[in-house]
Design a protein around this motif. Structure first.
Motif, PDB file in Angstrom:
ATOM      1  N   HIS A  68       4.531   0.434  -4.631  1.00  8.90           N
ATOM      2  CA  HIS A  68       4.009   0.563  -3.271  1.00  8.90           C
ATOM      3  C   HIS A  68       5.135   1.085  -2.388  1.00  8.90           C
ATOM      4  O   HIS A  68       6.298   1.004  -2.761  1.00  8.90           O
TER       5      HIS A  68
ATOM      6  N   TRP B 190       0.813  -1.219   0.000  1.00  9.57           N
ATOM      7  CA  TRP B 190       0.000   0.000   0.000  1.00  9.57           C
ATOM      8  C   TRP B 190       0.841   1.260   0.000  1.00  9.57           C
ATOM      9  O   TRP B 190       2.048   1.214   0.221  1.00  9.57           O
TER      10      TRP B 190
ATOM     11  N   LEU C 183      -4.521   0.326  -2.024  1.00  8.94           N
ATOM     12  CA  LEU C 183      -4.251  -0.994  -1.482  1.00  8.94           C
ATOM     13  C   LEU C 183      -4.162  -2.035  -2.585  1.00  8.94           C
ATOM     14  O   LEU C 183      -4.920  -1.987  -3.561  1.00  8.94           O
TER      15      LEU C 183
END
Length: 134
Positions: free
Chosen positions: A39, A13, A108
């Protein structure tokens, strides 16, 4: 009465403002085989009946009452070029929420394997929870 865990998983994330640091090298890397999508954090994610909790290299707790928007897909912040195959097999899940007086968003990628993620399951579950409240 304690809250129960409705869903759990592994999560990649990032915050929306972290994506502003991404550059062409990040985009190129994202398109390569055998690389993870862009991420900045990794951890375990849990959905309870009142919050979304991430524990990992950075911790985050989002009370469900603070959620403002659910979105699944690519946008101006998290672009298709951050994922190999242009996101053919999956799309990020974006949660926008109130954090004190400001809006924040996180992207996410839940339970990634080489061809899929569980983002749709989480999206549908969260959507159903909000529909029950209204």
């Amino acid at each position: 009465m304690g809250s129960s865990n409705l869903l759990t998983g592994k999560v990649l994330w990032c915050y929306d403002n972290e994506l502003q640091q991404a550059n062409l090298a990040d985009e190129f890397r994202g398109m390569m085989s055998f690389t993870m999508p862009l991420h900045y954090h990794v951890g375990e994610i849990t959905l309870t009946d009142n919050s979304i909790v991430i524990n990992g290299d950075a911790d985050l707790r989002i009370p469900l009452d603070n959620l403002q928007q659910l979105y699944m897909g690519f946008d101006d912040q998290y672009r298709r070029t951050f994922a190999k195959n242009g996101g053919l097999f999956w799309q990020p899940l974006k949660l926008s929420y109130a954090d004190n007086a400001q809006m924040r968003s996180v992207y996410l990628i839940i339970d990634l394997d080489w061809f899929s993620v569980k983002n749709k399951l989480w999206f549908e579950t969260l959507k159903a929870m909000f529909n029950e409240e209204s």
